[in-house]
Design a protein around this motif. Structure first.
Motif, PDB file in Angstrom:
ATOM      1  N   MET A   1       0.840  -1.194   0.000  1.00  8.98           N
ATOM      2  CA  MET A   1       0.000   0.000   0.000  1.00  8.98           C
ATOM      3  C   MET A   1       0.877   1.247   0.000  1.00  8.98           C
ATOM      4  SD  MET A   1      -3.029   1.473   0.094  1.00  8.98           S
ATOM      5  CE  MET A   1      -4.151   0.128   0.466  1.00  8.98           C
ATOM      6  N   GLN A   2       0.644   2.140  -0.942  1.00  8.69           N
ATOM      7  CA  GLN A   2       1.355   3.418  -0.965  1.00  8.69           C
ATOM      8  C   GLN A   2       0.940   4.253   0.244  1.00  8.69           C
ATOM      9  OE1 GLN A   2       0.512   5.273  -4.722  1.00  8.69           O
ATOM     10  NE2 GLN A   2       1.119   3.485  -5.916  1.00  8.69           N
ATOM     11  N   THR A   3       1.740   5.264   0.566  1.00 11.27           N
ATOM     12  CA  THR A   3       1.434   6.095   1.727  1.00 11.27           C
ATOM     13  C   THR A   3       1.374   7.572   1.347  1.00 11.27           C
ATOM     14  OG1 THR A   3       3.772   6.273   2.337  1.00 11.27           O
ATOM     15  CG2 THR A   3       2.508   4.464   3.319  1.00 11.27           C
ATOM     16  N   ARG A   4       0.699   8.325   2.208  1.00 12.59           N
ATOM     17  CA  ARG A   4       0.606   9.777   2.078  1.00 12.59           C
ATOM     18  C   ARG A   4       0.691  10.382   3.475  1.00 12.59           C
ATOM     19  NH1 ARG A   4      -3.187  11.074  -3.263  1.00 12.59           N
ATOM     20  NH2 ARG A   4      -1.806   9.894  -4.636  1.00 12.59           N
ATOM     21  N   ARG A   5       0.781  11.705   3.542  1.00 13.15           N
ATOM     22  CA  ARG A   5       0.993  12.374   4.823  1.00 13.15           C
ATOM     23  C   ARG A   5      -0.267  13.091   5.301  1.00 13.15           C
ATOM     24  NH1 ARG A   5       5.293  10.918   7.692  1.00 13.15           N
ATOM     25  NH2 ARG A   5       4.784  12.760   8.936  1.00 13.15           N
ATOM     26  N   ILE A   6      -0.523  12.963   6.613  1.00 13.40           N
ATOM     27  CA  ILE A   6      -1.490  13.809   7.316  1.00 13.40           C
ATOM     28  C   ILE A   6      -0.767  14.357   8.533  1.00 13.40           C
ATOM     29  CG2 ILE A   6      -3.625  13.921   8.627  1.00 13.40           C
ATOM     30  CD1 ILE A   6      -4.763  11.723   6.974  1.00 13.40           C
ATOM     31  N   GLY A   7      -0.439  15.631   8.498  1.00 11.38           N
ATOM     32  CA  GLY A   7       0.275  16.219   9.630  1.00 11.38           C
ATOM     33  C   GLY A   7       1.503  15.398   9.975  1.00 11.38           C
ATOM     34  N   PRO A   8       1.608  14.920  11.232  1.00 16.08           N
ATOM     35  CA  PRO A   8       2.794  14.163  11.643  1.00 16.08           C
ATOM     36  C   PRO A   8       2.746  12.689  11.236  1.00 16.08           C
ATOM     37  CG  PRO A   8       1.306  14.383  13.493  1.00 16.08           C
ATOM     38  CD  PRO A   8       0.698  15.179  12.362  1.00 16.08           C
ATOM     39  N   PHE A   9       1.664  12.256  10.578  1.00 13.05           N
ATOM     40  CA  PHE A   9       1.455  10.842  10.331  1.00 13.05           C
ATOM     41  C   PHE A   9       1.708  10.461   8.875  1.00 13.05           C
ATOM     42  CE2 PHE A   9      -1.814  12.266  13.436  1.00 13.05           C
ATOM     43  CZ  PHE A   9      -1.237  11.714  14.570  1.00 13.05           C
ATOM     44  N   GLU A  10       2.287   9.290   8.693  1.00 10.66           N
ATOM     45  CA  GLU A  10       2.340   8.659   7.387  1.00 10.66           C
ATOM     46  C   GLU A  10       1.241   7.597   7.368  1.00 10.66           C
ATOM     47  OE1 GLU A  10       5.497   6.391   4.381  1.00 10.66           O
ATOM     48  OE2 GLU A  10       6.105   6.959   6.402  1.00 10.66           O
ATOM     49  N   VAL A  11       0.301   7.729   6.446  1.00  9.83           N
ATOM     50  CA  VAL A  11      -0.855   6.832   6.414  1.00  9.83           C
ATOM     51  C   VAL A  11      -0.966   6.178   5.048  1.00  9.83           C
ATOM     52  CG1 VAL A  11      -2.083   8.268   8.087  1.00  9.83           C
ATOM     53  CG2 VAL A  11      -2.485   8.619   5.643  1.00  9.83           C
ATOM     54  N   SER A  12      -1.736   5.108   4.986  1.00 13.81           N
ATOM     55  CA  SER A  12      -1.995   4.452   3.711  1.00 13.81           C
ATOM     56  C   SER A  12      -2.717   5.420   2.773  1.00 13.81           C
ATOM     57  CB  SER A  12      -2.839   3.201   3.935  1.00 13.81           C
ATOM     58  OG  SER A  12      -3.982   3.483   4.730  1.00 13.81           O
ATOM     59  N   ALA A  13      -2.461   5.278   1.474  1.00  3.86           N
ATOM     60  CA  ALA A  13      -3.055   6.179   0.482  1.00  3.86           C
ATOM     61  C   ALA A  13      -4.578   6.091   0.482  1.00  3.86           C
ATOM     62  CB  ALA A  13      -2.503   5.872  -0.903  1.00  3.86           C
ATOM     63  N   LEU A  14      -5.117   4.947   0.880  1.00  5.77           N
ATOM     64  CA  LEU A  14      -6.547   4.787   1.098  1.00  5.77           C
ATOM     65  C   LEU A  14      -6.782   4.530   2.579  1.00  5.77           C
ATOM     66  CD1 LEU A  14      -7.572   2.343  -1.786  1.00  5.77           C
ATOM     67  CD2 LEU A  14      -7.825   4.830  -1.760  1.00  5.77           C
ATOM     68  N   GLY A  15      -7.737   5.243   3.171  1.00  7.53           N
ATOM     69  CA  GLY A  15      -8.157   4.939   4.525  1.00  7.53           C
ATOM     70  C   GLY A  15      -9.462   4.175   4.489  1.00  7.53           C
ATOM     71  N   LEU A  16      -9.970   3.844   5.659  1.00  4.60           N
ATOM     72  CA  LEU A  16     -11.270   3.186   5.751  1.00  4.60           C
ATOM     73  C   LEU A  16     -12.225   4.073   6.530  1.00  4.60           C
ATOM     74  CD1 LEU A  16     -12.927   0.575   5.168  1.00  4.60           C
ATOM     75  CD2 LEU A  16     -12.413  -0.097   7.520  1.00  4.60           C
ATOM     76  N   GLY A  17     -13.307   4.478   5.882  1.00  2.00           N
ATOM     77  CA  GLY A  17     -14.385   5.154   6.575  1.00  2.00           C
ATOM     78  C   GLY A  17     -15.261   4.113   7.256  1.00  2.00           C
ATOM     79  N   CYS A  18     -15.374   4.176   8.564  1.00  2.00           N
ATOM     80  CA  CYS A  18     -16.031   3.113   9.330  1.00  2.00           C
ATOM     81  C   CYS A  18     -17.523   3.346   9.546  1.00  2.00           C
ATOM     82  CB  CYS A  18     -15.340   2.955  10.683  1.00  2.00           C
ATOM     83  SG  CYS A  18     -13.592   2.496  10.559  1.00  2.00           S
ATOM     84  N   MET A  19     -18.063   4.482   9.120  1.00  2.22           N
ATOM     85  CA  MET A  19     -19.453   4.828   9.408  1.00  2.22           C
ATOM     86  C   MET A  19     -20.427   3.740   8.970  1.00  2.22           C
ATOM     87  SD  MET A  19     -21.707   8.151   8.201  1.00  2.22           S
ATOM     88  CE  MET A  19     -21.982   7.585   6.517  1.00  2.22           C
ATOM     89  N   ASN A  20     -20.225   3.180   7.767  1.00  3.85           N
ATOM     90  CA  ASN A  20     -21.168   2.213   7.212  1.00  3.85           C
ATOM     91  C   ASN A  20     -21.398   1.024   8.130  1.00  3.85           C
ATOM     92  OD1 ASN A  20     -19.622   3.709   5.216  1.00  3.85           O
ATOM     93  ND2 ASN A  20     -20.778   2.618   3.658  1.00  3.85           N
ATOM     94  N   LEU A  21     -20.437   0.735   8.994  1.00  4.15           N
ATOM     95  CA  LEU A  21     -20.538  -0.445   9.835  1.00  4.15           C
ATOM     96  C   LEU A  21     -21.530  -0.278  10.983  1.00  4.15           C
ATOM     97  CD1 LEU A  21     -16.742  -1.368  10.013  1.00  4.15           C
ATOM     98  CD2 LEU A  21     -18.492  -2.272   8.464  1.00  4.15           C
TER      99      LEU A  21
END
Length: 330
Positions: A1-21
């Motif tokens: 999985m590629q990564t991208r930056r959010i502030g101090p964090f390196e995160v996966s290029a795709l996140g998971l929106g958990c609302m649907n669950l």
């Protein structure tokens, strides 16, 4: 999985929106199916998990906390305050004392000592954003939150908030059929170094191509109140899918993966957070970061699905009045 930056964090290029669950799209899945989605996301290398106090009126945070607590050091955990359930009703409340109490409750439900990224879920028109963000900044100083975000706000509000405390991420709906961020807020994010988190990147399921008859939506599905899913508008919107699915076939990918790839190509600062209740759907997305869309493909997609070709506004008038995002002139 590629990564991208959010502030101090390196995160996966795709996140998971958990609302649907737990929330909004009819009957939530069984716990075992929700667990399969969360564990499948982990196995796929997804590290950004997005929930909120509102979702299921706390139930989604409890679910995420229970199932992901053992993986806490592997993930970036995002939640939201400022919109929650009170006596069974959704309430927007950005008062400092409410945000502090909401954070404490979220920490307990999430089974963690710190929330990595805490968003103000909605701007409370009765409370200056400086007051709300000031209270959230106190949570950062207290070590209960690591970084701050905003959801569904305008460029002007982002700038006011950022002047109080650095904003790491701004979250708003963005997809081929919702282009409002292109008015002003994307540019403001880039000027300020704020990551852009795109919710509903699959156009609330439309771009997945499976919803052909809106009459099949459950009575409590929030899409029933959205103008684009009204029968006449949706019938017109369905006509856009033929061309879109043809592009997906040409790329040898699922329509959902193509929709996410289009978003990823809009900038290295954009992190889509699709959601689902089915592990099979999640597996369809995973090709998106590896897809390379040439200029011709991007141009055809832009021309096919955009604010001029989509029928209906994204929200009804009552919901629209609650958000601060820019709107296109008619």
């Amino acid at each position: 999985m590629q990564t991208r930056r959010i502030g101090p964090f390196e995160v996966s290029a795709l996140g998971l929106g958990c609302m649907n669950l737990s929330h909004a799209y009819g009957t939530p899945p069984a716990r075992k199916d929700a667990a399969a989605v969360l564990n499948g996301a982990l196995d796929a290398g997804i590290t950004l998990f997005d929930t909120a106090a509102l979702y299921g009126f706390g139930a989604n945070e409890e679910l995420v906390g229970e199932l992901l607590a053992m993986h806490r050091e592997r993930i970036v955990l995002a939640s939201k305050c400022g919109m929650h359930g009170v006596d069974g009703q959704r309430v927007i409340d950005g008062r400092p004392e409410t945000l502090r109490a909401s954070c404490e409750a979220s920490l307990k439900r999430l089974r963690t000592d710190v929330i990595d990224l805490l968003y103000l879920h909605r701007l409370d028109a009765r409370v200056p954003v400086e007051d709300s963000v000031g209270a959230m900044a106190e949570l950062v100083r207290a070590g209960k939150v690591r970084a701050l975000g905003l959801s569904e706000v305008s460029a002007a509000t982002l700038r006011r908030a950022h002047a109080v405390h650095p904003i790491a991420a701004l979250q708003t709906e963005y997809s081929l059929w919702t282009r409002n961020p292109e008015i002003a807020v994307l540019q403001a994010c880039r000027e300020l170094g704020v990551a852009f988190v795109a919710f509903s990147p699959l156009a609330r399921g439309f771009l997945g191509g499976r919803l052909r008859d809106v009459a099949t939506l459950e009575p409590k599905d929030i899409r029933r109140a959205m103008p684009r899913f009204a029968p006449d508008n949706y019938a017109a919107n369905l006509k856009l899918l033929d061309g879109f699915e043809a592009e997906a076939r040409a790329m040898h990918c699922a329509p959902a993966a193509l929709a996410l790839a289009w978003l990823l190509h809009q900038g290295e600062d954009i992190i889509p957070i699709p959601g689902t209740t089915r592990l099979a759907h999640l597996h369809e997305w995973l090709a998106a970061p590896q897809l390379t869309l040439d200029a011709g493909t991007l141009s055809r997609l832009d021309a096919l699905i955009n604010r001029h070709t989509v029928s209906g506004p994204r929200y009804n008038s009552a919901t629209q009045a609650e958000i601060d995002t820019e709107e296109f002139a008619n």
